[in-house]
Design a protein around this motif. Structure first.
Motif, mmCIF file in Angstrom:
data_model
loop_
_atom_site.group_PDB
_atom_site.id
_atom_site.type_symbol
_atom_site.label_atom_id
_atom_site.label_comp_id
_atom_site.label_asym_id
_atom_site.label_seq_id
_atom_site.Cartn_x
_atom_site.Cartn_y
_atom_site.Cartn_z
ATOM 1 N N ALA A 122 0.682 -7.393 -6.287
ATOM 2 C CA ALA A 122 1.830 -7.104 -5.432
ATOM 3 C C ALA A 122 2.775 -8.303 -5.408
ATOM 4 O O ALA A 122 3.994 -8.157 -5.539
ATOM 5 C CB ALA A 122 1.373 -6.750 -4.018
ATOM 6 N N ASN A 123 2.216 -9.488 -5.273
ATOM 7 C CA ASN A 123 3.032 -10.701 -5.269
ATOM 8 C C ASN A 123 3.799 -10.865 -6.571
ATOM 9 O O ASN A 123 4.993 -11.154 -6.581
ATOM 10 C CB ASN A 123 2.140 -11.942 -5.093
ATOM 11 C CG ASN A 123 1.731 -12.129 -3.658
ATOM 12 O OD1 ASN A 123 2.366 -11.589 -2.751
ATOM 13 N ND2 ASN A 123 0.682 -12.885 -3.447
ATOM 14 N N THR A 174 4.554 -8.615 -8.745
ATOM 15 C CA THR A 174 5.549 -7.551 -8.873
ATOM 16 C C THR A 174 6.781 -7.854 -8.029
ATOM 17 O O THR A 174 7.917 -7.648 -8.458
ATOM 18 C CB THR A 174 4.942 -6.203 -8.433
ATOM 19 O OG1 THR A 174 3.761 -5.955 -9.185
ATOM 20 C CG2 THR A 174 5.942 -5.078 -8.643
ATOM 21 N N HIS A 175 6.524 -8.362 -6.851
ATOM 22 C CA HIS A 175 7.627 -8.737 -5.973
ATOM 23 C C HIS A 175 8.517 -9.778 -6.641
ATOM 24 O O HIS A 175 9.746 -9.659 -6.653
ATOM 25 C CB HIS A 175 7.062 -9.291 -4.662
ATOM 26 C CG HIS A 175 8.086 -9.600 -3.635
ATOM 27 N ND1 HIS A 175 8.456 -8.704 -2.661
ATOM 28 C CD2 HIS A 175 8.858 -10.687 -3.447
ATOM 29 C CE1 HIS A 175 9.393 -9.240 -1.918
ATOM 30 N NE2 HIS A 175 9.654 -10.451 -2.367
ATOM 31 N N GLN A 227 10.592 -8.223 -9.470
ATOM 32 C CA GLN A 227 11.729 -7.453 -8.968
ATOM 33 C C GLN A 227 12.853 -8.383 -8.551
ATOM 34 O O GLN A 227 14.021 -8.157 -8.869
ATOM 35 C CB GLN A 227 11.283 -6.574 -7.800
ATOM 36 C CG GLN A 227 12.319 -5.561 -7.338
ATOM 37 C CD GLN A 227 13.315 -6.161 -6.366
ATOM 38 O OE1 GLN A 227 12.982 -7.040 -5.590
ATOM 39 N NE2 GLN A 227 14.555 -5.705 -6.419
ATOM 40 N N LYS A 228 12.496 -9.433 -7.863
ATOM 41 C CA LYS A 228 13.501 -10.358 -7.349
ATOM 42 C C LYS A 228 14.275 -11.031 -8.489
ATOM 43 O O LYS A 228 15.506 -11.110 -8.451
ATOM 44 C CB LYS A 228 12.806 -11.410 -6.479
ATOM 45 C CG LYS A 228 13.754 -12.147 -5.569
ATOM 46 C CD LYS A 228 13.017 -13.017 -4.567
ATOM 47 C CE LYS A 228 14.003 -13.831 -3.759
ATOM 48 N NZ LYS A 228 13.323 -14.707 -2.792
ATOM 49 N N THR A 273 -2.342 -2.136 -10.061
ATOM 50 C CA THR A 273 -2.282 -1.605 -8.701
ATOM 51 C C THR A 273 -1.469 -2.526 -7.815
ATOM 52 O O THR A 273 -1.278 -3.695 -8.134
ATOM 53 C CB THR A 273 -3.703 -1.463 -8.114
ATOM 54 O OG1 THR A 273 -3.618 -1.037 -6.765
ATOM 55 C CG2 THR A 273 -4.447 -2.788 -8.172
ATOM 56 N N LEU A 274 -0.997 -2.010 -6.710
ATOM 57 C CA LEU A 274 -0.339 -2.854 -5.712
ATOM 58 C C LEU A 274 -1.265 -3.096 -4.534
ATOM 59 O O LEU A 274 -0.914 -3.783 -3.583
ATOM 60 C CB LEU A 274 0.949 -2.202 -5.215
ATOM 61 C CG LEU A 274 2.106 -2.092 -6.207
ATOM 62 C CD1 LEU A 274 3.327 -1.492 -5.519
ATOM 63 C CD2 LEU A 274 2.449 -3.453 -6.789
ATOM 64 N N ASP A 275 -2.458 -2.493 -4.597
ATOM 65 C CA ASP A 275 -3.405 -2.661 -3.504
ATOM 66 C C ASP A 275 -3.964 -4.070 -3.486
ATOM 67 O O ASP A 275 -4.485 -4.526 -2.479
ATOM 68 C CB ASP A 275 -4.561 -1.669 -3.652
ATOM 69 C CG ASP A 275 -4.207 -0.338 -3.033
ATOM 70 O OD1 ASP A 275 -3.166 -0.259 -2.363
ATOM 71 O OD2 ASP A 275 -4.964 0.623 -3.213
ATOM 72 N N LEU A 302 3.208 -15.933 -7.752
ATOM 73 C CA LEU A 302 4.666 -15.829 -7.650
ATOM 74 C C LEU A 302 5.347 -16.514 -8.828
ATOM 75 O O LEU A 302 6.267 -15.957 -9.434
ATOM 76 C CB LEU A 302 5.149 -16.448 -6.338
ATOM 77 C CG LEU A 302 5.659 -15.435 -5.320
ATOM 78 C CD1 LEU A 302 4.512 -14.829 -4.547
ATOM 79 C CD2 LEU A 302 6.675 -16.060 -4.409
ATOM 80 N N ILE A 349 -5.958 -16.429 3.149
ATOM 81 C CA ILE A 349 -6.497 -15.847 4.366
ATOM 82 C C ILE A 349 -7.979 -16.147 4.510
ATOM 83 O O ILE A 349 -8.443 -16.621 5.536
ATOM 84 C CB ILE A 349 -6.272 -14.312 4.365
ATOM 85 C CG1 ILE A 349 -4.811 -14.010 4.660
ATOM 86 C CG2 ILE A 349 -7.183 -13.644 5.376
ATOM 87 C CD1 ILE A 349 -4.496 -12.545 4.721
ATOM 88 N N ASN A 390 0.821 -1.209 0.000
ATOM 89 C CA ASN A 390 0.000 0.000 0.000
ATOM 90 C C ASN A 390 0.850 1.251 0.000
ATOM 91 O O ASN A 390 0.620 2.187 -0.754
ATOM 92 C CB ASN A 390 -0.894 0.039 1.249
ATOM 93 C CG ASN A 390 -2.101 -0.857 1.111
ATOM 94 O OD1 ASN A 390 -2.475 -1.214 -0.001
ATOM 95 N ND2 ASN A 390 -2.697 -1.216 2.220
ATOM 96 N N HIS A 428 2.550 1.744 -3.270
ATOM 97 C CA HIS A 428 1.580 2.216 -4.259
ATOM 98 C C HIS A 428 1.385 3.721 -4.136
ATOM 99 O O HIS A 428 1.404 4.454 -5.126
ATOM 100 C CB HIS A 428 0.253 1.483 -4.054
ATOM 101 C CG HIS A 428 -0.777 1.798 -5.076
ATOM 102 N ND1 HIS A 428 -0.978 1.036 -6.188
ATOM 103 C CD2 HIS A 428 -1.650 2.829 -5.179
ATOM 104 C CE1 HIS A 428 -1.942 1.564 -6.926
ATOM 105 N NE2 HIS A 428 -2.366 2.656 -6.319
ATOM 106 N N LEU A 472 14.208 -2.520 -11.371
ATOM 107 C CA LEU A 472 12.812 -2.425 -11.797
ATOM 108 C C LEU A 472 12.250 -1.014 -11.681
ATOM 109 O O LEU A 472 12.290 -0.400 -10.620
ATOM 110 C CB LEU A 472 11.950 -3.366 -10.948
ATOM 111 C CG LEU A 472 10.484 -3.461 -11.358
ATOM 112 C CD1 LEU A 472 10.329 -4.272 -12.619
ATOM 113 C CD2 LEU A 472 9.659 -4.057 -10.231
ATOM 114 N N CYS A 504 1.903 2.124 -11.621
ATOM 115 C CA CYS A 504 0.555 1.582 -11.433
ATOM 116 C C CYS A 504 -0.464 2.505 -12.091
ATOM 117 O O CYS A 504 -0.464 3.705 -11.839
ATOM 118 C CB CYS A 504 0.218 1.484 -9.948
ATOM 119 S SG CYS A 504 1.445 0.615 -8.970
ATOM 120 N N LEU A 528 8.799 0.855 -11.704
ATOM 121 C CA LEU A 528 7.424 0.407 -11.489
ATOM 122 C C LEU A 528 6.399 1.520 -11.654
ATOM 123 O O LEU A 528 6.627 2.643 -11.225
ATOM 124 C CB LEU A 528 7.289 -0.167 -10.071
ATOM 125 C CG LEU A 528 5.894 -0.625 -9.697
ATOM 126 C CD1 LEU A 528 5.530 -1.894 -10.446
ATOM 127 C CD2 LEU A 528 5.794 -0.825 -8.207
#
Lengths: 349, 349
Positions: free
Chosen positions: B82-83, B85-86, B89-90, B75-77, B301, B285, A83, A86, B99, B103, B101
Motif C-alpha cells: 500500500a505504501n 503504491t501510494h 501514484q504520487k 495486494t493493498l492489504d 516509500l 507499530i 482495505n 482493495h 495510475l 491487485c 491499479l
DNA sequence: TTGTAAGCGTTATCAC
DNA sequence: GTGATAACGCTTACAA
C-alpha cells in the motif's frame, strides 16, 4: 512459436484474416451470441493467431464508455483506506472495470485537481471518499453526468448516493460505554478535522454523548494532530502532563491509539488501570498486543464491496439504494472496571 | 452562474468561440508557446467559458499516448505494498500521469488477466511487483513495447529494468545477527512461496546463512502460511509445541511476526527471554509495542518513488538505470543477550 | 446473420 | 503563426 509482426494487429487485420467485415469482427468480440458460431470461431482463431488486443482508446471513443472507474481517496498509508480500495478494485475487476486511483492526502485543492484528471482520462463512474467535497467536484461530475457514490460517511442532504458509516453514532456509542464504566474525565486525540467530516463527526459524537450527561469536553482536552504514531505519543504526553489528567482518552483512529498506548508504556502509566485508551477503526493488530483495548470496528472491506456494488448498479441502470448505512461494532475487550482514578474522582463528587 | 449547455463542449466548440481553427485550439492547449499570446488568450477564455475538458480517449487515439501508467501489485492489504503504491501514484501524478491499479492477490493467472486488461485500456508504462511473472506477461509488454519496471525484488537476468531490494541478503544479515547472539535453534514462519520470489529469497537467505555455519533448517522448522496475524499465531504455536522448540523464530513479514508475538503472550512465553522473534518489513507499530523486536526494515516509500522515477525516465527517453538496489536496514532493538535456552543448548554442546 | 460507412474528438502533417 | 484535412482504431446504425 508465434510470429511477432512489426505492428500491433488491429481489428481490420483480424477481420481480413477471418474473412469477415470489421463490423462482424467487432460483434464477435462484443456480442458473441449475435454471430454465427462458425464465424465466431474464425474470428476468435484470428484473434489468437495475431495476438490481437483491442485498442482501448479507440473503443472508448466509439462506444463512449471507458470501462474504467475512478476512485479518489485520502491516502493508502492508512490501512482502512487501503482495505477499502482493495475491495473496490476487486469488485470492479469482477465486473469488467479497471480502477483509476488517486490519493489527495487530505488536501482539498489536490482532490479537485485529481478528480478533474480522472474525468479527463475518461471514467464511467467515480467513487469519492467522504461526503464533504469542493463544490467544483460536484459541479464537474454533475455536469458530465458521471455516476458516483460517496463512501465511509453518510450524506445528510439526500442529494448523493452514499454507502458508509455513521461516525457520530459510533462515537456516541463508544463514549456511552466509557460513561457506564464510570469515567467522567475525558479527552480526545483527534485527527485533523479540516477537510475530514469523519474526524469531525467522531469528535461531535463524543461531545454530544458527554453533553447528554452534562459533561463538557474542555478545549485543552482535545488535541488535533495528523494520523500517526508520533501524534498519538505526543498527544498522550501532553494530556497526561496536564494538572488534571483524563482517565479516558479517545483516539481518532487506530494509529493514534497505538501511539498513545506506546507512550503510556514509555511513561510507566498502566493501561487500562490508570487510564483507558480507546479508539476508532480496525486495530486487530493493536488489540492483539494490548488485549485491554476497546475500539469501534468499521468493516472496511464490506464497505468497499457495497460501494462498488452500488456504483455498478447505477451503471447498469438498476435501482441502487440512495443511502446505505453499514453497522459498526463496538469491540469491548479486557477489563470492565473503571480506572482507579476515575473511581476516586467519581466518589469524591 | 455558469451556463450549463446540453452537451459537453468539444474542441471544435472552443475553436469556434475563439475564432480559430481546431488545429490552433489544440496547439494552444498542447504547445502554448507555439501560439501567439493574444490567440492563446482567446482560446483559454473560450475554454473557461465553455468549461471545456479534453476528451481523453480521443486524445489518446490521436496522440497514441494515454498519460496513464499501470501498476499490478499483489495486494493493498499489506502495508508495504500500500505504501509503495501510494508513492507511485504520487510521483506519477506529479509528472502528469494517472495510475491504473490492479491487485492479483498472489494468483499468477489473475495477474496475467489483470495485466492484459491494463494493456487493453491503454497504458504508457507498467510497474510490476516482483521479478517472477508468467511468460505471457513479458510477451505482451515486449511485443507492444511498453516500458516497464520491476520492483521490490532484483532481476538477476539483466533483461529487465528493476529497482528493489536484495531479499536474500537481508535474510542473511538478519540470520547472522541471530547467530552472533548465540542462537543455534532456528525456525521460520514464512509466507507462501509460490508465485513469490521475495518469500523464496528470504527463506533461501536464511538457509544459506545457516549452512555457512553448518546448520540445517529442518523441514519441520519451516512453516509456510499466508501473511496474516492468525498464521503467525498458529505457526508459533506449532513450533513451540514441538519436542525441541527453536530459540529463534524468523518471520516472513511483520504481520506474521506480530501474530507470533501475540501467541507468545497468550502462551506465557517470554520474548525475547525464552524465544527471539524477528522478522522482515516495516513493523514500526509492532516495535513500538514490543520494544525488543529486531527486524529488517525495507524503505517502501523510497522504493515507490525510485521505481516511478525510473519508469518516467524511460518514458522521457532518458537513461534509466537498468538495475537499482535499495539498501535495507537491520533494526536491532532491545536485548542483545541470547535467549536463556539458547545459551544452555550452546553450552551443552 | 453480415457488410457498408459514418462517425467518435483529438492530434499531426502539411501547406500557406 | 495558422488553417485544412487526413489519420487514429473502433462501434454502430442502417442496409442488404
Amino acid at each position: 512459436m508465434i510470429k511477432t509482426s512489426r505492428k500491433n494487429a488491429k481489428l481490420s487485420d483480424v477481420a481480413r484474416l477471418a474473412k469477415v467485415s470489421t463490423a462482424t469482427a467487432s460483434r464477435a468480440l462484443m456480442l458473441p451470441h449475435k454471430v454465427r458460431p462458425c464465424t465466431l470461431e474464425r474470428v476468435q482463431a484470428a484473434v489468437r493467431g495475431l495476438g490481437y488486443v483491442a485498442h482501448g482508446a479507440a473503443r472508448a471513443l466509439a462506444s463512449r464508455r471507458t470501462h474504467t472507474i475512478g476512485a479518489v481517496v485520502p491516502t493508502l498509508d492508512n490501512a482502512i483506506f487501503a482495505n477499502t480500495t482493495h475491495a473496490l478494485q476487486k469488485q470492479f475487476d469482477a465486473a469488467g472495470y479497471t480502477l483509476l486511483l488517486a490519493c489527495h492526502e487530505f488536501d482539498a485543492a489536490v482532490e479537485v485537481r485529481l478528480t478533474r484528471a480522472l474525468i479527463e482520462r475518461g471514467i464511467d463512474g467515480l467513487v469519492l471518499l467522504g461526503t464533504s467535497h469542493d463544490p467544483q467536484i460536484y459541479a464537474m461530475i454533475t455536469q458530465r453526468k458521471i455516476p458516483y457514490v460517496l463512501t465511509w460517511a453518510l450524506d445528510t442532504s439526500g442529494a448523493h448516493h452514499c454507502v458508509g458509516f455513521n461516525n457520530r453514532a459510533a462515537a456516541v456509542q463508544l463514549t456511552n460505554h466509557l460513561l457506564e464504566l464510570g469515567h467522567r474525565e475525558f479527552a480526545m486525540i483527534s485527527g485533523v478535522t479540516a477537510n475530514n467530516e469523519r474526524a469531525r463527526d467522531r469528535l461531535q459524537g463524543i461531545r454530544d454523548a458527554l453533553a447528554a450527561r452534562g459533561i463538557k469536553l474542555a478545549p485543552e482536552r482535545v488535541i488535533e494532530k495528523p494520523y500517526s504514531l508520533a501524534s498519538g505519543r505526543e498527544g498522550l504526553g501532553v494530556l497526561m502532563a496536564s494538572v488534571r489528567p483524563p482517565t479516558a482518552v479517545l483516539c481518532g483512529n487506530d494509529v493514534l491509539a497505538i501511539g498513545a498506548i506506546a507512550e503510556c508504556n514509555a511513561l510507566g502509566i498502566a493501561v487500562p488501570r490508570q487510564v483507558s485508551i480507546t479508539g476508532f477503526d480496525d486495530m486487530e493488530i493493536a488489540s492483539l498486543l494490548s488485549p485491554g483495548l476497546t475500539t469501534v470496528h468499521f468493516p472496511t472491506l464490506e464497505l468497499g464491496q457495497l460501494a462498488a456494488a452500488n456504483l455498478l448498479a447505477q451503471l447498469a441502470g438498476g435501482n441502487a439504494a440512495k443511502r446505505h448505512e453499514l453497522p459498526i461494532e463496538l469491540k469491548v475487550r479486557g477489563t470492565t472496571a473503571p480506572p482507579v482514578r476515575a473511581q476516586l474522582r467519581t466518589a469524591r463528587r
